[in-house]
Scaffold this active site. Structure first.
Site, PDB file in Angstrom:
ATOM      1  N   ASN A  83      26.878 -75.296  40.266  1.00 25.53           N
ATOM      2  CA  ASN A  83      26.167 -74.019  40.190  1.00 25.53           C
ATOM      3  C   ASN A  83      27.068 -72.910  39.652  1.00 25.53           C
ATOM      4  O   ASN A  83      28.034 -73.176  38.952  1.00 25.53           O
ATOM      5  CB  ASN A  83      25.529 -73.669  41.533  1.00 25.53           C
ATOM      6  CG  ASN A  83      24.133 -73.101  41.368  1.00 25.53           C
ATOM      7  OD1 ASN A  83      23.936 -72.087  40.713  1.00 25.53           O
ATOM      8  ND2 ASN A  83      23.155 -73.771  41.956  1.00 25.53           N
ATOM      9  N   ARG A  84      26.768 -71.670  40.002  1.00 33.77           N
ATOM     10  CA  ARG A  84      27.297 -70.523  39.278  1.00 33.77           C
ATOM     11  C   ARG A  84      28.497 -69.858  39.958  1.00 33.77           C
ATOM     12  O   ARG A  84      28.579 -69.815  41.187  1.00 33.77           O
ATOM     13  CB  ARG A  84      26.188 -69.492  39.063  1.00 33.77           C
ATOM     14  CG  ARG A  84      25.107 -69.987  38.119  1.00 33.77           C
ATOM     15  CD  ARG A  84      23.820 -69.205  38.242  1.00 33.77           C
ATOM     16  NE  ARG A  84      22.852 -69.629  37.235  1.00 33.77           N
ATOM     17  CZ  ARG A  84      22.073 -70.713  37.342  1.00 33.77           C
ATOM     18  NH1 ARG A  84      22.141 -71.464  38.431  1.00 33.77           N
ATOM     19  NH2 ARG A  84      21.240 -71.035  36.384  1.00 33.77           N
ATOM     20  N   HIS A 179      22.601 -84.027  40.486  1.00 38.12           N
ATOM     21  CA  HIS A 179      21.588 -83.160  39.883  1.00 38.12           C
ATOM     22  C   HIS A 179      20.375 -83.969  39.416  1.00 38.12           C
ATOM     23  O   HIS A 179      19.862 -83.754  38.319  1.00 38.12           O
ATOM     24  CB  HIS A 179      22.195 -82.393  38.713  1.00 38.12           C
ATOM     25  CG  HIS A 179      21.521 -81.090  38.404  1.00 38.12           C
ATOM     26  ND1 HIS A 179      20.226 -81.010  37.942  1.00 38.12           N
ATOM     27  CD2 HIS A 179      21.964 -79.814  38.495  1.00 38.12           C
ATOM     28  CE1 HIS A 179      19.910 -79.737  37.737  1.00 38.12           C
ATOM     29  NE2 HIS A 179      20.952 -78.997  38.084  1.00 38.12           N
ATOM     30  N   ALA A 180      19.896 -84.876  40.269  1.00 35.41           N
ATOM     31  CA  ALA A 180      18.683 -85.614  39.924  1.00 35.41           C
ATOM     32  C   ALA A 180      17.472 -84.699  39.967  1.00 35.41           C
ATOM     33  O   ALA A 180      17.373 -83.799  40.810  1.00 35.41           O
ATOM     34  CB  ALA A 180      18.488 -86.774  40.898  1.00 35.41           C
ATOM     35  N   TYR A 181      16.542 -84.930  39.044  1.00 34.33           N
ATOM     36  CA  TYR A 181      15.231 -84.274  39.061  1.00 34.33           C
ATOM     37  C   TYR A 181      14.207 -85.311  39.524  1.00 34.33           C
ATOM     38  O   TYR A 181      14.103 -86.396  38.934  1.00 34.33           O
ATOM     39  CB  TYR A 181      14.830 -83.796  37.669  1.00 34.33           C
ATOM     40  CG  TYR A 181      15.640 -82.669  37.093  1.00 34.33           C
ATOM     41  CD1 TYR A 181      15.182 -81.360  37.139  1.00 34.33           C
ATOM     42  CD2 TYR A 181      16.851 -82.922  36.459  1.00 34.33           C
ATOM     43  CE1 TYR A 181      15.901 -80.318  36.565  1.00 34.33           C
ATOM     44  CE2 TYR A 181      17.587 -81.887  35.889  1.00 34.33           C
ATOM     45  CZ  TYR A 181      17.104 -80.588  35.948  1.00 34.33           C
ATOM     46  OH  TYR A 181      17.825 -79.565  35.376  1.00 34.33           O
ATOM     47  N   GLU A 316      19.408 -79.833  45.109  1.00 38.56           N
ATOM     48  CA  GLU A 316      20.850 -80.018  44.992  1.00 38.56           C
ATOM     49  C   GLU A 316      21.536 -79.631  46.300  1.00 38.56           C
ATOM     50  O   GLU A 316      21.555 -78.465  46.678  1.00 38.56           O
ATOM     51  CB  GLU A 316      21.402 -79.163  43.855  1.00 38.56           C
ATOM     52  CG  GLU A 316      20.724 -79.365  42.518  1.00 38.56           C
ATOM     53  CD  GLU A 316      20.942 -78.178  41.577  1.00 38.56           C
ATOM     54  OE1 GLU A 316      22.118 -77.781  41.394  1.00 38.56           O
ATOM     55  OE2 GLU A 316      19.946 -77.645  41.063  1.00 38.56           O
TER      56      GLU A 316
END
EC number: 5.1.3.3
Length: 352
Positions: A83-84, A179-181, A316
């Site tokens: 992430n950020r 990071h699976a969708y 996540e």
């Protein structure tokens, strides 16, 4: 243990002619998961639906070239920091470290040279697990400390477990995730807005602007479109006019979970009335980032079309974004000589 040259399929070759591989895991319940050492990614997760038919419940690309071009991190291991990080910099032990600004003025997922676009080394593999390794030098991606990292995918009888381990020779940041969708209706079946979601949290982390960086505060979700304390459909809650959803272009928010920060416990439940598949997420990480994939685009799906917004949801498990720079009390700091460990479990069942 099996080795890659004995029992894996070649997935393709990178521009430097190194080969990427596929590892297929199976259990006795009819499930299978496929992993690639390119980005230590979850490529496929097949599980039976209520009718006994296998459903592909994660988004994935048709070939290695598509994963190399993927900017949405489909199924990827994310690090060194998920992430950020605001302004692409942070302070640690009185020193400022500067990262690449790959998301406006901020850094996202430690890019542009993220773990999702690196070839990992295979440590061990059999039909129920694969362990992948990566060694990174001091200063890699701008972070201090040389790190040795492993990620293990293990297909258990009730679903998929992912464990991470990392060691460093200097104090650093370590915030690894997957990071699976997910789309429990089946891949390429449309959007996930009719999925039912429940998150084991009473608060969420509001964002101030479209950069999706949390303020550092925690806000009660009761009575707002952020409220997933009880199971409800995503479309029922989603209100594009609500300021947080407007700023995030959908849901792209962290939820600190109702448990001790590193206690292993229930994070969220996702379910599909169409297929009867239920997915329970467990982890010993402190928060979950709910991202409804509103920026999904230009990534090739298995049938050749490009994924569009909201065709998958990422849940996540991680530290709250930008915690290193905010007042959030739980920081993703790994001290020299300590061992980072994290565990994420995706347990599947049929809705009763």
């Amino acid at each position: 243990m099996k080795t890659t040259d004995m029992s894996t399929d070649e997935f393709g070759r990178l521009d430097d002619d190194r080969a990427a591989h596929l590892f297929k895991l199976r259990n006795g319940q009819g499930q299978s998961a496929t992993i690639t050492d390119y980005g230590a990614r979850l490529v496929s997760f097949l599980t039976p639906d209520s009718a006994g038919e296998l459903r592909q419940i994660v988004l994935g690309c048709p070939d290695l070239a598509s994963y190399c071009a993927d900017a949405c991190c489909l199924g990827a291991t994310i690090g060194r920091n998920a992430n950020r990080i605001s302004n692409a910099q942070f302070q640690l032990n009185g020193r400022t470290y500067r990262l690449a600004a790959n998301d406006g003025k901020n850094n996202n997922h430690s890019g542009p040279d993220g773990y999702e676009h690196r070839l990992w080394t295979t440590d061990s593999y059999d039909d129920r697990h694969v362990t992948l390794r990566m060694d990174t030098p001091d200063g890699d991606q701008g972070f201090p400390g040389a790190m040795s990292i492993t990620v293990c995918y293990r297909l258990q009888d009730d679903g998929l477990e992912i464990t991470f381990e990392g060691t460093t020779d200097a104090d650093t940041i370590c915030n690894l995730t997957n990071h699976a969708y997910f789309n429990l209706d089946g891949d390429e079946s449309g959007n996930i807005l009719d999925h039912t979601l429940q998150i084991n949290a009473d608060t969420f982390c509001p964002i101030l602007s479209e950069d999706a960086i949390p303020t550092g505060s925690r806000q009660a979700m009761a009575g707002t479109p952020m409220d997933f304390r009880k199971p409800c459909s995503i479309s029922e809650r989603r209100d594009p006019a609500f300021d947080q959803i407007r700023l995030g272009h959908g849901y792209n928010h962290a939820y600190p979970i109702n448990k001790s920060p590193r206690e292993f416990g229930h994070m969220a439940t996702l379910a599909s009335a169409k297929t009867g598949i239920r997915l329970d997420v467990f982890s010993d990480l402190p928060a979950i980032q709910m991202y409804t994939g509103d920026y999904l685009s230009n990534t090739r799906a298995r049938d050749g079309h490009c994924y569009g917004p909201r065709e998958g949801i990422a849940l996540e498990c991680e530290f709250v974004p930008n915690a290193i720079n905010s007042d959030d009390p739980i920081k993703p700091i790994l001290r020299a000589g300590d061992i980072f460990t994290a565990r994420i479990c995706y347990r599947t069942s049929i809705i009763s």
